[in-house]
Motif scaffolding. Structure first.
Motif, PDB file in Angstrom:
ATOM      1  N   GLY A 149      -6.330 -44.060   1.042  1.00 24.55           N
ATOM      2  CA  GLY A 149      -4.910 -43.992   1.321  1.00 24.55           C
ATOM      3  C   GLY A 149      -4.319 -42.637   0.954  1.00 24.55           C
ATOM      4  N   MET A 150      -2.998 -42.630   0.753  1.00 19.32           N
ATOM      5  CA  MET A 150      -2.299 -41.400   0.406  1.00 19.32           C
ATOM      6  C   MET A 150      -1.472 -41.598  -0.864  1.00 19.32           C
ATOM      7  SD  MET A 150      -2.876 -38.701   2.186  1.00 19.32           S
ATOM      8  CE  MET A 150      -1.434 -37.708   1.798  1.00 19.32           C
ATOM      9  N   SER A 151      -1.166 -40.473  -1.494  1.00 11.89           N
ATOM     10  CA  SER A 151      -0.378 -40.538  -2.729  1.00 11.89           C
ATOM     11  C   SER A 151       0.461 -39.274  -2.861  1.00 11.89           C
ATOM     12  CB  SER A 151      -1.286 -40.666  -3.956  1.00 11.89           C
ATOM     13  OG  SER A 151      -1.983 -39.455  -4.215  1.00 11.89           O
ATOM     14  N   THR A 152       1.454 -39.359  -3.720  1.00 11.86           N
ATOM     15  CA  THR A 152       2.201 -38.187  -4.167  1.00 11.86           C
ATOM     16  C   THR A 152       1.788 -37.923  -5.605  1.00 11.86           C
ATOM     17  OG1 THR A 152       4.069 -38.784  -2.752  1.00 11.86           O
ATOM     18  CG2 THR A 152       4.466 -37.162  -4.500  1.00 11.86           C
ATOM     19  N   ALA A 153       1.391 -36.696  -5.897  1.00 12.73           N
ATOM     20  CA  ALA A 153       0.903 -36.368  -7.239  1.00 12.73           C
ATOM     21  C   ALA A 153       1.770 -35.277  -7.856  1.00 12.73           C
ATOM     22  CB  ALA A 153      -0.548 -35.908  -7.186  1.00 12.73           C
ATOM     23  N   TRP A 154       2.003 -35.428  -9.139  1.00 10.62           N
ATOM     24  CA  TRP A 154       2.690 -34.401  -9.927  1.00 10.62           C
ATOM     25  C   TRP A 154       1.759 -34.000 -11.069  1.00 10.62           C
ATOM     26  CZ3 TRP A 154       4.862 -38.799  -7.994  1.00 10.62           C
ATOM     27  CH2 TRP A 154       6.019 -38.669  -7.198  1.00 10.62           C
ATOM     28  N   ARG A 155       1.099 -32.857 -10.946  1.00  9.81           N
ATOM     29  CA  ARG A 155       0.206 -32.392 -12.018  1.00  9.81           C
ATOM     30  C   ARG A 155       1.070 -31.681 -13.060  1.00  9.81           C
ATOM     31  NH1 ARG A 155      -2.658 -31.226  -7.250  1.00  9.81           N
ATOM     32  NH2 ARG A 155      -4.488 -32.564  -6.971  1.00  9.81           N
ATOM     33  N   ILE A 156       1.744 -32.462 -13.856  1.00  8.88           N
ATOM     34  CA  ILE A 156       2.838 -31.959 -14.680  1.00  8.88           C
ATOM     35  C   ILE A 156       2.380 -30.903 -15.685  1.00  8.88           C
ATOM     36  CG2 ILE A 156       4.567 -32.642 -16.404  1.00  8.88           C
ATOM     37  CD1 ILE A 156       4.775 -35.323 -14.851  1.00  8.88           C
ATOM     38  N   ALA A 211       9.411 -31.257 -10.162  1.00  6.74           N
ATOM     39  CA  ALA A 211       9.559 -31.012  -8.724  1.00  6.74           C
ATOM     40  C   ALA A 211       8.673 -29.853  -8.267  1.00  6.74           C
ATOM     41  CB  ALA A 211      11.019 -30.722  -8.399  1.00  6.74           C
ATOM     42  N   ALA A 212       8.417 -28.909  -9.159  1.00  2.49           N
ATOM     43  CA  ALA A 212       7.580 -27.760  -8.812  1.00  2.49           C
ATOM     44  C   ALA A 212       6.098 -28.112  -8.810  1.00  2.49           C
ATOM     45  CB  ALA A 212       7.832 -26.617  -9.798  1.00  2.49           C
ATOM     46  N   LYS A 213       5.750 -29.308  -9.280  1.00  2.00           N
ATOM     47  CA  LYS A 213       4.347 -29.718  -9.393  1.00  2.00           C
ATOM     48  C   LYS A 213       3.953 -30.754  -8.338  1.00  2.00           C
ATOM     49  CE  LYS A 213       3.462 -27.358 -13.198  1.00  2.00           C
ATOM     50  NZ  LYS A 213       2.402 -26.344 -13.276  1.00  2.00           N
ATOM     51  N   ARG A 214       4.850 -31.063  -7.456  1.00  2.00           N
ATOM     52  CA  ARG A 214       4.624 -32.154  -6.498  1.00  2.00           C
ATOM     53  C   ARG A 214       3.719 -31.732  -5.343  1.00  2.00           C
ATOM     54  NH1 ARG A 214       9.056 -36.253  -3.916  1.00  2.00           N
ATOM     55  NH2 ARG A 214       7.876 -36.854  -2.051  1.00  2.00           N
ATOM     56  N   VAL A 215       2.718 -32.574  -5.049  1.00  5.60           N
ATOM     57  CA  VAL A 215       1.849 -32.368  -3.885  1.00  5.60           C
ATOM     58  C   VAL A 215       1.574 -33.724  -3.233  1.00  5.60           C
ATOM     59  CG1 VAL A 215       0.706 -30.295  -4.782  1.00  5.60           C
ATOM     60  CG2 VAL A 215      -0.256 -32.527  -5.282  1.00  5.60           C
ATOM     61  N   GLU A 216       1.340 -33.711  -1.926  1.00  7.75           N
ATOM     62  CA  GLU A 216       0.933 -34.909  -1.185  1.00  7.75           C
ATOM     63  C   GLU A 216      -0.568 -34.811  -0.944  1.00  7.75           C
ATOM     64  OE1 GLU A 216       3.105 -37.348  -0.485  1.00  7.75           O
ATOM     65  OE2 GLU A 216       4.771 -36.177  -1.319  1.00  7.75           O
ATOM     66  N   GLU A 217      -1.311 -35.858  -1.326  1.00  8.03           N
ATOM     67  CA  GLU A 217      -2.769 -35.799  -1.201  1.00  8.03           C
ATOM     68  C   GLU A 217      -3.366 -37.198  -1.287  1.00  8.03           C
ATOM     69  OE1 GLU A 217      -3.984 -33.483  -4.598  1.00  8.03           O
ATOM     70  OE2 GLU A 217      -3.925 -35.221  -5.938  1.00  8.03           O
ATOM     71  N   PRO A 218      -4.573 -37.383  -0.764  1.00  6.59           N
ATOM     72  CA  PRO A 218      -5.262 -38.648  -0.997  1.00  6.59           C
ATOM     73  C   PRO A 218      -5.583 -38.795  -2.491  1.00  6.59           C
ATOM     74  CG  PRO A 218      -6.279 -37.417   0.801  1.00  6.59           C
ATOM     75  CD  PRO A 218      -5.334 -36.488   0.119  1.00  6.59           C
ATOM     76  N   PRO A 219      -5.601 -40.010  -3.020  1.00  8.33           N
ATOM     77  CA  PRO A 219      -5.941 -40.186  -4.436  1.00  8.33           C
ATOM     78  C   PRO A 219      -7.383 -39.755  -4.713  1.00  8.33           C
ATOM     79  CG  PRO A 219      -4.980 -42.187  -3.515  1.00  8.33           C
ATOM     80  CD  PRO A 219      -5.305 -41.285  -2.367  1.00  8.33           C
ATOM     81  N   PRO A 220      -7.670 -39.406  -5.971  1.00  6.17           N
ATOM     82  CA  PRO A 220      -9.046 -39.036  -6.325  1.00  6.17           C
ATOM     83  C   PRO A 220      -9.962 -40.254  -6.325  1.00  6.17           C
ATOM     84  CG  PRO A 220      -7.684 -39.155  -8.290  1.00  6.17           C
ATOM     85  CD  PRO A 220      -6.755 -39.352  -7.121  1.00  6.17           C
ATOM     86  N   HIS A 221     -11.249 -39.984  -6.377  1.00  6.18           N
ATOM     87  CA  HIS A 221     -12.283 -41.015  -6.500  1.00  6.18           C
ATOM     88  C   HIS A 221     -12.250 -41.984  -5.322  1.00  6.18           C
ATOM     89  CE1 HIS A 221     -12.806 -39.382 -10.470  1.00  6.18           C
ATOM     90  NE2 HIS A 221     -11.548 -39.659 -10.753  1.00  6.18           N
ATOM     91  N   GLY A 222     -12.497 -41.449  -4.147  1.00  2.00           N
ATOM     92  CA  GLY A 222     -12.610 -42.280  -2.965  1.00  2.00           C
ATOM     93  C   GLY A 222     -11.655 -41.918  -1.853  1.00  2.00           C
ATOM     94  N   ARG A 223     -10.570 -41.176  -2.177  1.00  2.00           N
ATOM     95  CA  ARG A 223      -9.608 -40.754  -1.173  1.00  2.00           C
ATOM     96  C   ARG A 223      -9.130 -41.953  -0.341  1.00  2.00           C
ATOM     97  NH1 ARG A 223      -9.502 -35.277  -0.656  1.00  2.00           N
ATOM     98  NH2 ARG A 223      -8.708 -35.367   1.488  1.00  2.00           N
TER      99      ARG A 223
END
Length: 366
Positions: free
Chosen positions: A270-277, A256-268
């Motif tokens: 749409g949108m995604s939720t990312a957890w850089r665990i 939960a502490a790693k969660r960010v909202e951002e466009p996906p990599p390599h082309g951006r």
């Protein structure tokens, strides 16, 4: 004696238990070849450092210790401290008969061996010993010049505290029969000591051998080496690894502490939720990430320079690799290979939730 009797009485009455036995390390320094005057300072320095880390240390120069395999079976690690023999004299070798059997049994039983400097200048008439050590001493340039040593981009306890580069004074070994599968932990720049050649020379390595763990370092020739914390910590890290105590402590992560909202990599797209665990985990050699591709989102096609894994947690998607596509559903995993052009897109109504994992090309993240 009184303390022992008190402890025994408490145990018999059920009020206490014996403390755990500390792991034992054997510092073994018998020689029949060149006798290094650094052995005694090494024994003193390693004894002090190992005791501070919770080891019980036994120092010996008696090869009869290996007459019976049961006498060495209990050691967490055996340090062969410049244990030289004479290369042209088979009679100078003390690992013979039952002693060879004892060392082989120790290694094959999962024991740890630490070879220091002259341990590679030893037992030339026993092939197994050379393969265990990983190489044999061939020669050394004259004297003890100052050389530039480089740390490998690896996470290993023997080099964890070692600087990226260091200037050290030592007797620099050149090796024969160096196992080509070994990945050096430390290398020497030969030009830094006036030698020809541009290829770095292996100085220290570690490998698993027939069930055991073997670490070797060519450092430690001079007496002054053993008052250098870089050298002592290096060898102590090798002892930790050989004794299976060198792993970093685990890291527990709240995603939960790693969660960010951002466009996906390599082309951006749409949108995604990312957890850089695993971001911020010290010494990590791999990445482990979670990403939810929202409706219509995609990780665009891109080249990869390491193997990658996409594991589907929920939702559906379509993965491509060099133009070949496959449908992915929950419980399915795509293994993608180095050099491919890969991408993945969400399909359907539900977000595509992925676990993405890949190695970090041998470079530990501090």
């Amino acid at each position: 004696m009184r303390a022992i009797l008190t402890l025994l009485a408490a145990i018999l009455l059920g009020g206490a238990s014996l403390p755990p036995r500390p792991p034992e390390v054997l510092l073994f320094s018998h020689t029949t070849g060149w006798r290094h005057d650094s052995i005694e300072p090494a024994v003193a320095a390693l004894t002090k450092a190992a005791k501070a880390k919770g080891y019980h240390v036994v120092a010996s120069e008696d090869p009869a210790l290996f007459d019976d395999a049961t006498q060495v079976k209990g050691f967490a690690a055996i340090v062969l401290l410049s244990t030289t023999t004479r290369s042209n004299d088979p009679a100078s070798e003390w690992f013979t008969g039952a002693r060879r059997d004892a060392l082989i049994a120790y290694v094959r039983g999962g024991g740890g061996i630490v070879g220091v400097h002259g341990a590679a200048d030893s037992h030339y008439h026993w092939d197994w010993y050379g393969r265990m050590m990983g190489a044999r001493f061939a020669r050394h340039p004259a004297g003890t010049p100052k050389g530039v040593v480089t740390r490998a981009p690896l996470d290993h306890p023997a080099i964890r505290a070692f600087p990226d580069t260091a200037e050290l004074v030592d007797e620099w070994y050149w090796f024969d029969d160096l196992d080509p599968r070994l990945r050096p932990l430390l290398t020497l720049d030969p030009a830094s000591i006036g030698e020809k050649g541009v290829n770095p020379r292996a100085i220290a390595w570690a490998h698993r051998f027939e069930g055991g763990q073997v670490f070797y370092t060519g450092l430690g020739h001079t007496k002054d080496s053993w008052s250098d914390p870089r050298v002592v910590d290096h060898v102590l890290g090798g002892i930790d690894w050989a004794a299976k105590r060198g792993a970093r402590p685990m890291v527990v992560i709240d995603e939960a502490a790693k969660r960010v909202e951002e466009p996906p990599p390599h082309g951006r797209i749409g949108m995604s939720t990312a957890w850089r665990i695993t971001d911020g985990v010290p010494g990590r050699m791999m990445e482990y990430r979670k990403r939810a591709l929202h409706k219509g989102a995609a990780i665009g096609v891109h080249p990869i320079d390491h193997d990658e894994v996409y594991a589907v947690v929920s939702g559906e998607g379509e993965v491509s690799s060099d133009g070949t596509t496959a449908r992915l559903k929950p419980g399915m995993t795509a293994y993608l290979y180095t050099g491919a052009q890969v991408g993945i897109r969400q399909i359907g109504e539900a977000p595509l939730v992925l676990i993405v994992s890949y190695p970090l090309e041998g470079v530990p993240r501090k």
